[in-house]
Design an enzyme around this catalytic site. Structure first.
Site, PDB file in Angstrom:
ATOM      1  CB  CYS A  72      48.925  35.770  36.945  1.00 25.08           C
ATOM      2  SG  CYS A  72      50.454  34.698  37.512  1.00 25.08           S
ATOM      3  CG  HIS A  82      47.563  32.855  33.555  1.00 22.00           C
ATOM      4  ND1 HIS A  82      47.815  34.116  33.210  1.00 22.00           N
ATOM      5  CD2 HIS A  82      48.329  32.672  34.474  1.00 22.00           C
ATOM      6  CE1 HIS A  82      48.999  34.533  33.620  1.00 22.00           C
ATOM      7  NE2 HIS A  82      49.345  33.494  34.244  1.00 22.00           N
ATOM      8  CD  GLU A 123      44.582  34.740  31.462  1.00 24.99           C
ATOM      9  OE1 GLU A 123      43.696  34.399  32.388  1.00 24.99           O
ATOM     10  OE2 GLU A 123      45.817  34.910  31.405  1.00 24.99           O
TER      11      GLU A 123
END
Ligand code: GLN
Length: 204
Positions: free
Chosen positions: A80, A179, A181
């Site tokens: 991002c 994302h 994560e």
């Protein structure tokens, strides 16, 4: 072989990336200083705010040393805001913001944000098996790529301007608009760690 991966810890979701990178033989450290940068084999630039990350790179005097490591071939993964930082050209950026560059691509900042601020979808990505959950938060997309850039994932769109490129790789540099994560699915991080292992093996 033990490898050390740094997570740029100026701003953004540092803790989530650090957790997603954890696996045997991988040491994860936060990077805020040049001495920490010198210890790492690879770097993750997290999501957050690219204007803030850009400003803090100068405050912490990390811009030059990171740009030099990128030029020297250090593997870097940007998600991002991190993708924006790795783009050679940024559209709709703040006038003051400067990317580090490295990937021959044009990235449009906040591109998805104008339509829908945040959404999650399943995505196919080259290099990982099966679909992965992808979370987009005021995300950029890749408008165009140079000849050496591999497009790893594309989000289909009904808009007349067509599908959106949302994951790319150029050599040892990886970037995603989304994302991984924060989803609990670690496949993108595993993919990056295997890129790092290959790069380290080639160097030694
Ligand atoms: N819109 C942000 C930027 O310009 C990126 C958003 C994110 O990292 N989730 O940096």
């Amino acid at each position: 072989m033990k490898i050390t991966i740094g997570v740029l810890a100026l701003q953004g979701d540092v803790r989530e990336h650090s957790a997603a990178l954890e696996q045997p033989d991988v040491q994860v450290i936060s990077v805020r200083r040049r001495t920490e940068l010198a210890q790492i084999d690879a770097l993750v630039i997290p999501g957050g705010e690219s204007t803030t990350i850009s400003r803090l790179l100068d405050v912490f005097e990390l811009r030059e040393p990171i740009a030099d490591r990128i030029k020297a071939g250090m593997p870097v993964y940007g998600s991002c805001a991190g993708m924006i930082m790795l783009a050679n050209q940024v559209l709709d950026g703040h006038p003051d913001q400067r990317s580090l560059g490295g990937i021959d691509m044009v990235v449009r900042r906040n591109a998805f944000g104008r339509q829908i601020d945040s959404f999650e979808t399943m995505l196919d990505m080259k290099g990982v098996t099966g679909s992965i959950p992808a979370v987009f938060i005021r995300a950029p997309w890749v408008e165009s790529t140079g000849p050496d850039v591999e497009q790893l994932a594309v989000l289909e769109s009904d808009e007349p301007s067509g599908d959106r490129i949302v994951a790319v790789r150029q050599g040892s540099l990886l970037a995603t608009s989304f994302h991984p994560e924060i989803t609990g699915d670690r496949q993108v991080h595993h993919y990056f760690v295997s890129m790092v292992r290959e790069a380290v093996k080639e160097k030694s």
